[in-house]
Scaffold this motif. Sequence first.
Motif, PDB file in Angstrom:
ATOM      1  N   VAL A 179     -30.692  -8.384  -2.076  1.00 56.15           N
ATOM      2  CA  VAL A 179     -31.837  -8.025  -1.238  1.00 56.15           C
ATOM      3  C   VAL A 179     -32.022  -8.992  -0.009  1.00 56.15           C
ATOM      4  O   VAL A 179     -31.710 -10.180  -0.072  1.00 56.15           O
ATOM      5  CB  VAL A 179     -33.289  -8.214  -2.100  1.00 56.15           C
ATOM      6  N   ASP A 180     -32.429  -8.527   1.106  1.00 59.27           N
ATOM      7  CA  ASP A 180     -32.331  -9.244   2.235  1.00 59.27           C
ATOM      8  C   ASP A 180     -33.826  -9.320   2.691  1.00 59.27           C
ATOM      9  O   ASP A 180     -34.350  -8.423   2.937  1.00 59.27           O
ATOM     10  CB  ASP A 180     -31.684  -8.535   3.651  1.00 59.27           C
ATOM     11  N   ALA A 181     -34.578 -10.560   2.470  1.00 55.36           N
ATOM     12  CA  ALA A 181     -35.886 -10.679   2.748  1.00 55.36           C
ATOM     13  C   ALA A 181     -36.290 -10.756   4.235  1.00 55.36           C
ATOM     14  O   ALA A 181     -37.471 -10.842   4.596  1.00 55.36           O
ATOM     15  CB  ALA A 181     -36.461 -12.038   2.166  1.00 55.36           C
ATOM     16  N   ASN A 182     -35.358 -10.944   5.173  1.00 57.78           N
ATOM     17  CA  ASN A 182     -35.722 -11.095   6.563  1.00 57.78           C
ATOM     18  C   ASN A 182     -36.727 -12.172   7.161  1.00 57.78           C
ATOM     19  O   ASN A 182     -37.307 -11.800   8.000  1.00 57.78           O
ATOM     20  CB  ASN A 182     -36.083  -9.537   7.049  1.00 57.78           C
ATOM     21  N   GLN A 183     -36.435 -13.410   6.280  1.00 69.73           N
ATOM     22  CA  GLN A 183     -37.549 -14.304   6.595  1.00 69.73           C
ATOM     23  C   GLN A 183     -36.807 -15.460   7.407  1.00 69.73           C
ATOM     24  O   GLN A 183     -37.461 -16.527   7.769  1.00 69.73           O
ATOM     25  CB  GLN A 183     -38.074 -14.809   5.409  1.00 69.73           C
ATOM     26  N   GLY A 184     -35.295 -15.462   7.696  1.00 73.62           N
ATOM     27  CA  GLY A 184     -34.687 -16.540   8.111  1.00 73.62           C
ATOM     28  C   GLY A 184     -34.907 -16.724   9.718  1.00 73.62           C
ATOM     29  O   GLY A 184     -34.832 -17.788  10.253  1.00 73.62           O
ATOM     30  N   TRP A 185     -35.307 -15.571  10.336  1.00 77.59           N
ATOM     31  CA  TRP A 185     -35.120 -15.646  11.885  1.00 77.59           C
ATOM     32  C   TRP A 185     -35.925 -14.490  12.385  1.00 77.59           C
ATOM     33  O   TRP A 185     -36.359 -13.572  11.471  1.00 77.59           O
ATOM     34  CB  TRP A 185     -33.913 -15.627  12.632  1.00 77.59           C
ATOM     35  N   LYS A 186     -36.672 -14.426  13.371  1.00 75.85           N
ATOM     36  CA  LYS A 186     -37.352 -13.496  14.152  1.00 75.85           C
ATOM     37  C   LYS A 186     -36.993 -12.811  15.410  1.00 75.85           C
ATOM     38  O   LYS A 186     -36.400 -13.648  16.006  1.00 75.85           O
ATOM     39  CB  LYS A 186     -39.033 -14.500  14.514  1.00 75.85           C
ATOM     40  N   MET A 187     -37.030 -11.636  15.699  1.00 77.36           N
ATOM     41  CA  MET A 187     -37.047 -11.033  16.816  1.00 77.36           C
ATOM     42  C   MET A 187     -38.130 -11.504  17.688  1.00 77.36           C
ATOM     43  O   MET A 187     -39.097 -12.008  17.305  1.00 77.36           O
ATOM     44  CB  MET A 187     -37.254  -9.543  16.800  1.00 77.36           C
ATOM     45  N   PRO A 188     -37.972 -11.531  19.208  1.00 77.49           N
ATOM     46  CA  PRO A 188     -38.849 -12.295  20.177  1.00 77.49           C
ATOM     47  C   PRO A 188     -40.056 -11.578  19.870  1.00 77.49           C
ATOM     48  O   PRO A 188     -41.133 -12.438  20.407  1.00 77.49           O
ATOM     49  CB  PRO A 188     -38.267 -11.730  21.545  1.00 77.49           C
ATOM     50  N   TRP A 189     -40.566 -10.252  19.478  1.00 76.23           N
ATOM     51  CA  TRP A 189     -42.098 -10.006  19.512  1.00 76.23           C
ATOM     52  C   TRP A 189     -42.641 -10.121  18.324  1.00 76.23           C
ATOM     53  O   TRP A 189     -43.793  -9.998  18.063  1.00 76.23           O
ATOM     54  CB  TRP A 189     -41.905  -8.553  19.615  1.00 76.23           C
ATOM     55  N   ASP A 190     -41.881 -10.713  17.412  1.00 81.33           N
ATOM     56  CA  ASP A 190     -42.426 -10.882  15.846  1.00 81.33           C
ATOM     57  C   ASP A 190     -43.177 -12.185  15.670  1.00 81.33           C
ATOM     58  O   ASP A 190     -42.680 -13.371  15.661  1.00 81.33           O
ATOM     59  CB  ASP A 190     -41.184 -10.733  14.883  1.00 81.33           C
ATOM     60  N   THR A 191     -44.535 -12.079  15.700  1.00 80.57           N
ATOM     61  CA  THR A 191     -45.336 -13.430  15.408  1.00 80.57           C
ATOM     62  C   THR A 191     -45.873 -13.386  14.169  1.00 80.57           C
ATOM     63  O   THR A 191     -46.771 -14.135  14.000  1.00 80.57           O
ATOM     64  CB  THR A 191     -46.512 -13.265  16.567  1.00 80.57           C
ATOM     65  N   LEU A 210     -35.653  -7.578 -12.138  1.00 82.63           N
ATOM     66  CA  LEU A 210     -34.789  -6.334 -11.742  1.00 82.63           C
ATOM     67  C   LEU A 210     -33.384  -6.644 -11.655  1.00 82.63           C
ATOM     68  O   LEU A 210     -32.652  -5.820 -11.263  1.00 82.63           O
ATOM     69  CB  LEU A 210     -35.305  -5.770 -10.391  1.00 82.63           C
ATOM     70  N   GLY A 211     -32.817  -7.647 -12.191  1.00 81.30           N
ATOM     71  CA  GLY A 211     -31.368  -8.085 -12.054  1.00 81.30           C
ATOM     72  C   GLY A 211     -30.742  -8.167 -10.710  1.00 81.30           C
ATOM     73  O   GLY A 211     -29.435  -7.767 -10.512  1.00 81.30           O
ATOM     74  N   VAL A 212     -31.483  -8.510  -9.667  1.00 82.46           N
ATOM     75  CA  VAL A 212     -30.935  -8.596  -8.263  1.00 82.46           C
ATOM     76  C   VAL A 212     -29.774  -9.773  -8.287  1.00 82.46           C
ATOM     77  O   VAL A 212     -30.166 -10.613  -8.836  1.00 82.46           O
ATOM     78  CB  VAL A 212     -32.016  -8.877  -7.240  1.00 82.46           C
ATOM     79  N   PHE A 213     -28.856  -9.301  -7.758  1.00 80.62           N
ATOM     80  CA  PHE A 213     -27.680 -10.241  -7.585  1.00 80.62           C
ATOM     81  C   PHE A 213     -27.778 -11.450  -6.565  1.00 80.62           C
ATOM     82  O   PHE A 213     -27.416 -12.547  -7.237  1.00 80.62           O
ATOM     83  CB  PHE A 213     -26.380  -9.507  -7.191  1.00 80.62           C
ATOM     84  N   TRP A 214     -28.506 -11.265  -5.454  1.00 76.20           N
ATOM     85  CA  TRP A 214     -29.007 -12.335  -4.621  1.00 76.20           C
ATOM     86  C   TRP A 214     -30.060 -11.850  -3.782  1.00 76.20           C
ATOM     87  O   TRP A 214     -30.236 -10.895  -3.618  1.00 76.20           O
ATOM     88  CB  TRP A 214     -27.852 -13.090  -3.812  1.00 76.20           C
ATOM     89  N   LEU A 215     -30.871 -13.131  -3.469  1.00 77.82           N
ATOM     90  CA  LEU A 215     -32.001 -12.810  -2.612  1.00 77.82           C
ATOM     91  C   LEU A 215     -31.543 -13.604  -1.222  1.00 77.82           C
ATOM     92  O   LEU A 215     -31.467 -14.818  -1.302  1.00 77.82           O
ATOM     93  CB  LEU A 215     -33.310 -13.531  -3.264  1.00 77.82           C
ATOM     94  N   GLU A 216     -31.597 -12.892  -0.019  1.00 78.46           N
ATOM     95  CA  GLU A 216     -30.996 -13.403   1.298  1.00 78.46           C
ATOM     96  C   GLU A 216     -32.188 -13.703   2.029  1.00 78.46           C
ATOM     97  O   GLU A 216     -33.138 -12.885   2.179  1.00 78.46           O
ATOM     98  CB  GLU A 216     -30.209 -12.309   1.806  1.00 78.46           C
ATOM     99  N   GLU A 217     -32.337 -14.794   2.705  1.00 81.17           N
ATOM    100  CA  GLU A 217     -33.097 -15.362   3.675  1.00 81.17           C
ATOM    101  C   GLU A 217     -34.639 -15.163   3.175  1.00 81.17           C
ATOM    102  O   GLU A 217     -35.349 -14.652   4.131  1.00 81.17           O
ATOM    103  CB  GLU A 217     -32.709 -14.876   4.933  1.00 81.17           C
ATOM    104  N   PRO A 218     -34.854 -15.967   2.157  1.00 82.92           N
ATOM    105  CA  PRO A 218     -36.198 -15.886   1.734  1.00 82.92           C
ATOM    106  C   PRO A 218     -37.221 -16.812   2.324  1.00 82.92           C
ATOM    107  O   PRO A 218     -38.519 -16.880   2.186  1.00 82.92           O
ATOM    108  CB  PRO A 218     -36.168 -16.075   0.136  1.00 82.92           C
ATOM    109  N   LEU A 219     -36.616 -17.879   3.023  1.00 89.08           N
ATOM    110  CA  LEU A 219     -37.316 -18.811   3.865  1.00 89.08           C
ATOM    111  C   LEU A 219     -36.556 -18.847   5.319  1.00 89.08           C
ATOM    112  O   LEU A 219     -35.509 -18.549   5.439  1.00 89.08           O
ATOM    113  CB  LEU A 219     -37.262 -20.346   3.305  1.00 89.08           C
ATOM    114  N   GLN A 220     -37.541 -19.600   6.258  1.00 92.75           N
ATOM    115  CA  GLN A 220     -36.894 -19.770   7.451  1.00 92.75           C
ATOM    116  C   GLN A 220     -35.567 -20.535   7.451  1.00 92.75           C
ATOM    117  O   GLN A 220     -35.091 -21.512   6.646  1.00 92.75           O
ATOM    118  CB  GLN A 220     -37.825 -20.666   8.348  1.00 92.75           C
TER     119      GLN A 220
END
Length: 378
Positions: A179-191, A210-220
Amino acid sequence: MKITAIEIKHYLLPLEPPFKAAWDPNPRKKFASTVVQVHTDEGITGIGSGDLMTGFEGHEHLIIGQDPFAIERHSQVIDNIDFHYGRCWPLDLALWDLMGKATGQPTYKLLGARSDKILAYASTGEMVTPEVRADRAQLLLEQGFKAMKIRFHHKDVRDDIKVVEAVRKSIGDKLEIMVDANQGWKMPWDTEPTWDLKKAYQVAKELEQLGVFWLEEPLQSHDFRGLAQLRQMATGIRIAGGEMNRRMHDFREMNFLGSLDVYQPDVALTGGITQVRKIADMVQSSGAWFSPHTWTNGIGVMANLHLAAAISHCPYLELPYDPPSWTPERRDFIQQNKLNIDSEGYLHLPQQSGLGVELDLEAVERYAYNKVYVGEST
């Protein structure tokens, strides 16, 4: 052998239908690729691709006339340019391609040749309904994939978790799920605010069930201490990240603090093969995994494939793949050889010299839109 010229060109592929990237609220109607070619006085040309190489113009004299095998010297020059201007790491990839061609060896053999194949995980890019994602997961399973990655980006994370639940119910334990949480970085318009530690922990515990193998970018991406704390709290799930961290000291600090289980620097975006190899050695010596981010284009995937197969202990490599919206024909449009897995889910290393990339001459002619710079020795 001396470098005689460096050529940078841009290509733009129209996307119809558009690609609805999870991290972009606007459907993407075009896909851009940059290619750098390094020419030599012996007629050998190295090819690399990745970012725009903004800021390289005006510094070509630092590379032209040099021995292409002086890779540590060139890496330092590119790192200096990276600090002042922008990412020019595709040049490093082109040099490794060139060195492979000059020695008659595939690049992965110059790097260590731990293996000549690696399992790919299908890295999906769109947000779709739980039912659609479950159906697509079944198709991935039929094609031979052993793992897939699901991207989060709903306003309510419970809607994201429902997608994972649907996939798990559909395929059981036949596929590993990242799972990629997409919390590590932002697009320019994302506030919108990113997750805090407590929310990341709550999500991690749900995904653990749920047996997820890894959680990606859960924090900045620069919350090194928070990531380390989350990793200690959520002991049943691996924490991954680092795809957009740009400097060596970021990874040194993360490694010191134990921030991640899986480190994901992309050779096309951060450090090239030369520096990312050092990062991988460092984190793997501490017991972590190296599994690079690869979401650029087929040449970027290929460069990361060579390094991962040569040295990585992680069983999987990312392959951007989410048909019908994201396919090899779109991802690899500038090259002849489209990357695909075999029936067992493996990506195989090409055995021709260098990175094993051949440009599609018809495509580069058709989709070229700007030649940024051609530098030649005098």
